[in-house]
Scaffold this motif. Structure first.
Motif, short mmCIF file in Angstrom:
data_model
loop_
_atom_site.label_atom_id
_atom_site.label_comp_id
_atom_site.label_asym_id
_atom_site.label_seq_id
_atom_site.Cartn_x
_atom_site.Cartn_y
_atom_site.Cartn_z
N PRO A 184 111.84 86.59 108.97
CA PRO A 184 111.04 87.53 109.75
C PRO A 184 109.63 87.02 110.05
CG PRO A 184 112.23 88.70 108.05
CD PRO A 184 112.44 87.23 107.79
N GLY A 185 109.04 86.32 109.11
CA GLY A 185 107.71 85.77 109.34
C GLY A 185 107.71 84.75 110.46
N GLU A 186 108.69 83.87 110.47
CA GLU A 186 108.79 82.88 111.54
C GLU A 186 109.08 83.55 112.88
OE1 GLU A 186 110.77 78.90 110.13
OE2 GLU A 186 111.82 80.62 109.26
N TYR A 187 109.98 84.51 112.86
CA TYR A 187 110.34 85.25 114.07
C TYR A 187 109.09 85.90 114.67
CZ TYR A 187 112.56 89.09 116.74
OH TYR A 187 112.93 89.99 117.71
N HIS A 233 109.23 84.27 119.44
CA HIS A 233 110.68 84.17 119.59
C HIS A 233 111.07 84.30 121.06
CE1 HIS A 233 109.65 88.40 118.73
NE2 HIS A 233 110.52 88.66 119.69
N LEU A 234 112.29 83.92 121.37
CA LEU A 234 112.78 84.05 122.74
C LEU A 234 112.74 85.52 123.14
CD1 LEU A 234 113.93 81.20 121.99
CD2 LEU A 234 115.82 81.74 123.51
N PRO A 235 112.40 85.80 124.39
CA PRO A 235 112.37 87.19 124.84
C PRO A 235 113.73 87.87 124.61
CG PRO A 235 111.35 85.76 126.46
CD PRO A 235 111.97 84.86 125.43
N GLY A 236 113.69 89.02 123.99
CA GLY A 236 114.90 89.80 123.74
C GLY A 236 115.69 89.38 122.52
N ALA A 237 115.24 88.37 121.79
CA ALA A 237 115.98 87.90 120.61
C ALA A 237 115.95 88.94 119.50
CB ALA A 237 115.39 86.58 120.11
N LEU A 238 117.05 89.02 118.79
CA LEU A 238 117.17 89.91 117.64
C LEU A 238 117.12 89.05 116.38
CD1 LEU A 238 120.12 92.09 118.96
CD2 LEU A 238 117.70 92.71 118.87
N ASN A 239 116.35 89.48 115.38
CA ASN A 239 116.17 88.70 114.16
C ASN A 239 117.16 89.10 113.09
OD1 ASN A 239 113.77 88.50 111.52
ND2 ASN A 239 114.84 86.80 112.42
N ILE A 240 118.07 88.17 112.77
CA ILE A 240 118.98 88.32 111.64
C ILE A 240 118.85 87.04 110.83
CG2 ILE A 240 121.34 88.63 110.87
CD1 ILE A 240 121.91 90.08 113.50
N ASP A 272 113.84 97.31 109.05
CA ASP A 272 113.82 96.38 110.19
C ASP A 272 115.20 95.80 110.44
OD1 ASP A 272 111.10 96.84 110.41
OD2 ASP A 272 110.54 94.96 109.41
N LEU A 273 115.89 95.40 109.36
CA LEU A 273 117.23 94.85 109.51
C LEU A 273 118.19 95.90 110.04
CD1 LEU A 273 119.00 92.36 109.21
CD2 LEU A 273 119.42 93.03 106.84
N ALA A 303 120.45 97.81 117.15
CA ALA A 303 120.22 97.25 118.49
C ALA A 303 121.36 96.32 118.89
CB ALA A 303 118.88 96.52 118.54
N LEU A 304 121.88 95.59 117.92
CA LEU A 304 123.01 94.68 118.18
C LEU A 304 124.25 95.49 118.54
CD1 LEU A 304 123.81 91.71 118.21
CD2 LEU A 304 124.35 91.91 115.78
#
Length: 190
Positions: free
Chosen positions: A27-30, A34-41, A179-180, A186-187
């Motif tokens: 999450p810190g790196e994200y 991040h790419l527009p619209g990317a979801l962080n998992i 957050d997850l 969202a996914l």
């Protein structure tokens, strides 16, 4: 093990509106971009997200990204082992940004979080310096520095990083459950 399907930054940019982008960094790196619209998992939460990823893959193509491509390639192999076909971004977000494509930067965290590579460099350097300094008192402490050096060589040869895996478990690199959960929702809605 076969290599996953790949897209370069320009190919990904032209298809971005048709892709479901999963960013497997911490999450810190994200948060650093991040790419527009990317979801962080994060990579270590990938198996928990399998049902939602499988559901999303039925509705669209999935692009997996990380900082340089190594973690996303590992994620693609994990997903392929579970019957989910994905692609990875060659060179990761680093290549994306180097090609002049925009990264989304949440304003509140833009300069407060370090990339995993930077965290690894700081930790490795600090451990090596500590080992050398303590080695003046007891020569055996120099083995700590030698161990880190060996680990860095192994990391380069295998394109893995045990230190990064350990650092990813620190609280600032872990996603908050809320957050997850929001990312997985969202996914599912994607």
């Amino acid at each position: 093990m076969t290599s996953p399907h790949t897209l370069d930054a320009d190919q990904a940019r032209t298809r971005l509106h048709d892709l479901i982008v999963l960013d497997v960094r911490t999450p810190g790196e994200y948060a650093t971009g991040h790419l527009p619209g990317a979801l962080n998992i994060p990579l270590d939460h990938l198996k928990q997200a399998l049902p939602d990823i499988r559901h999303a893959a039925e509705r669209g193509d999935i692009l997996v990204v990380c900082a340089s491509g190594a973690r996303s390639e590992n994620a693609c192999h994990t997903l392929a082992a579970h019957g989910i076909t994905t692609a990875t971004l060659i060179g990761g977000t680093g290549a994306w940004a180097a090609d002049g494509h925009p990264l989304h930067h949440p304003d509140s965290t833009r300069n407060t979080v370090w990339s995993m590579e930077r965290q690894v460099r700081l930790t490795a350097g600090a451990v090596v310096l500590t080992g050398l300094a303590l080695g003046r008192l007891r020569p055996a402490f120099r083995l700590v520095s030698a161990g880190v050096a060996g680990g860095l060589v192994f990391s380069a040869l295998t394109n893995t990083c045990g230190m990064a895996a350990l650092l990813a478990k620190l609280p600032h690199n872990r996603p908050h459950q809320g957050d997850l959960d929001a990312t997985l929702a969202a996914l599912r809605d994607h």
